[in-house]
Design an enzyme around this catalytic site. Sequence first.
Site, PDB file in Angstrom:
ATOM      1  N   ARG A  76       0.871  -1.202   0.000  1.00 50.14           N
ATOM      2  CA  ARG A  76       0.000   0.000   0.000  1.00 50.14           C
ATOM      3  C   ARG A  76       0.901   1.244   0.000  1.00 50.14           C
ATOM      4  NH1 ARG A  76      -4.360   0.307  -1.805  1.00 50.14           N
ATOM      5  NH2 ARG A  76      -5.258  -1.316  -0.481  1.00 50.14           N
ATOM      6  N   GLN A 101      -7.423  -8.357  -8.267  1.00 52.62           N
ATOM      7  CA  GLN A 101      -7.435  -6.972  -8.756  1.00 52.62           C
ATOM      8  C   GLN A 101      -6.024  -6.480  -9.057  1.00 52.62           C
ATOM      9  OE1 GLN A 101     -10.160  -3.898  -7.754  1.00 52.62           O
ATOM     10  NE2 GLN A 101      -8.622  -2.831  -6.506  1.00 52.62           N
ATOM     11  N   ARG A 106       2.364  -7.182  -9.096  1.00 51.37           N
ATOM     12  CA  ARG A 106       2.656  -6.528  -7.805  1.00 51.37           C
ATOM     13  C   ARG A 106       2.650  -7.522  -6.643  1.00 51.37           C
ATOM     14  NH1 ARG A 106      -2.734  -3.216  -5.772  1.00 51.37           N
ATOM     15  NH2 ARG A 106      -4.170  -4.980  -5.824  1.00 51.37           N
ATOM     16  N   HIS A 183       1.313   2.440 -10.497  1.00 50.99           N
ATOM     17  CA  HIS A 183       0.345   2.940  -9.507  1.00 50.99           C
ATOM     18  C   HIS A 183       1.042   3.839  -8.463  1.00 50.99           C
ATOM     19  CE1 HIS A 183      -3.044   2.910  -6.745  1.00 50.99           C
ATOM     20  NE2 HIS A 183      -3.740   2.169  -7.551  1.00 50.99           N
ATOM     21  N   ASP A 228     -11.556   9.139  -8.231  1.00 53.07           N
ATOM     22  CA  ASP A 228     -11.012   7.895  -8.795  1.00 53.07           C
ATOM     23  C   ASP A 228     -11.248   7.991 -10.297  1.00 53.07           C
ATOM     24  OD1 ASP A 228     -11.441   4.314  -8.032  1.00 53.07           O
ATOM     25  OD2 ASP A 228     -10.066   5.435  -9.346  1.00 53.07           O
ATOM     26  N   GLU A 289      -1.284   7.960 -11.875  1.00 57.44           N
ATOM     27  CA  GLU A 289      -0.877   6.629 -12.336  1.00 57.44           C
ATOM     28  C   GLU A 289      -0.905   6.550 -13.863  1.00 57.44           C
ATOM     29  OE1 GLU A 289      -3.895   4.221 -10.551  1.00 57.44           O
ATOM     30  OE2 GLU A 289      -3.829   5.338  -8.676  1.00 57.44           O
TER      31      GLU A 289
HETATM   32  O1  TA6 Z   1      -5.910   3.240  -9.190  1.00 58.21           O
HETATM   33  C1  TA6 Z   1      -7.109   3.471  -8.532  1.00 58.21           C
HETATM   34  C2  TA6 Z   1      -7.695   2.154  -8.072  1.00 58.21           C
HETATM   35  O2  TA6 Z   1      -8.078   1.364  -9.162  1.00 58.21           O
HETATM   36  C3  TA6 Z   1      -8.850   2.470  -7.150  1.00 58.21           C
HETATM   37  O3  TA6 Z   1     -10.080   2.111  -7.728  1.00 58.21           O
HETATM   38  C4  TA6 Z   1      -8.523   1.659  -5.900  1.00 58.21           C
HETATM   39  O4  TA6 Z   1      -9.075   0.363  -5.995  1.00 58.21           O
HETATM   40  C5  TA6 Z   1      -7.001   1.652  -5.953  1.00 58.21           C
HETATM   41  O5  TA6 Z   1      -6.725   1.412  -7.323  1.00 58.21           O
HETATM   42  C6  TA6 Z   1      -6.320   0.713  -5.010  1.00 58.21           C
HETATM   43  O6  TA6 Z   1      -6.529  -0.613  -5.394  1.00 58.21           O
HETATM   44  P1  TA6 Z   1      -5.893  -1.754  -4.421  1.00 58.21           P
HETATM   45  O7  TA6 Z   1      -6.204  -3.051  -5.105  1.00 58.21           O
HETATM   46  O8  TA6 Z   1      -4.427  -1.480  -4.322  1.00 58.21           O
HETATM   47  O9  TA6 Z   1      -6.560  -1.580  -3.085  1.00 58.21           O
END
Ligand code: TA6
Length: 314
Positions: A76, A101, A106, A183, A228, A289
């Site tokens: 994070r 996601q 990563r 990111h 966002d 990003e």
């Molecule tokens: O880059 C923005 C995003 O896609 C947000 O929607 C939020 O989900 C963020 O990434 C963080 O995602 P993560 O999977 O690291 O919690």
Amino acid sequence: MERRNKPSAIPVEPSVPTPTADISSDNSSITGRLPTGETVTILLHGATVTSWKSASGAEHLWLSEKAILDGSKPVRGGIPLVFPVFGPPPKSGHPTSSLSQHGFARSSRWEYLGKSTSESKGSTGADDSIQLDFGLGTSEASKSWPYQFGLQYSVTLSAASLRTNLVVRNEGKEGFDFQCLLHTYLRVKDISGVSVKGLNAPFTEKAVSPPSTNAASAEPITIGKEVDRVYTSVPKDSTITVAEGTAPRFEITRENLDDVVVWNPWIEKSAGMGDFAPKDGYKTMLCVEAGVVKDWQKLEAGETFEGGQIIKAF
Ligand code: TA6
């Protein structure tokens, strides 16, 4: 008695200080350092840049105080690498559907491939940059993605800038689609004094439900709530400037990454993330990003994609 014809001392060239790269004692990270004091640290987990400091030790990136750095979770903060899918993957029927996601890059342990300095690139005088290279091939984390690939990630530290560059190779016999994104969590003094210019492009706002599509908005943009936003087809030659007050704090230029996401989780979303600390950390961070996320990039067998960013810090 003085010896005649005594050879004169061989002049010793003062050693020109050179950049260094040190592996941590637990083999989990690499720190690059310039003779002038700037540093960058990359965790082998995710090849995540976790720190980028000025010569005086000022940190340019935001890293959560509860970031999990043991390899069990994506980091994070810093600069997590998003590949081969941005966001939640398509629910079913897509090669990325079984991935988590933002994909596996990563969440994988990368290999440190070594360093090169500007001197080894033929520059003269003291080295003014160091490049650290990392590689990832098919791994445990990627086994549910049915393609042969190779990633090479380069992090280059210079006195006033950091370049991060990703090369994607299709090492298989069939084409595949992917998305990728850097990111980046930028550290700012106070989000209320931040403005952003250079995003002169349409965007989708995902912080509202349903997500809204918007034409390019007036600039500069300021951040006073959760945002966002996915800006698509941002002009290739545009420099994204993040200012604090009237002074530029960061300038971001992109190479072959046409889309830009701007994210600040604000109060509620920060409270809902267990690894986001302090809870008011949204006041001192802004994600900008660079990536290719609007559509899917097609990479045929044997082809290569390359994209990167250069962040200049003031
Ligand atoms: O880059 C923005 C995003 O896609 C947000 O929607 C939020 O989900 C963020 O990434 C963080 O995602 P993560 O999977 O690291 O919690």
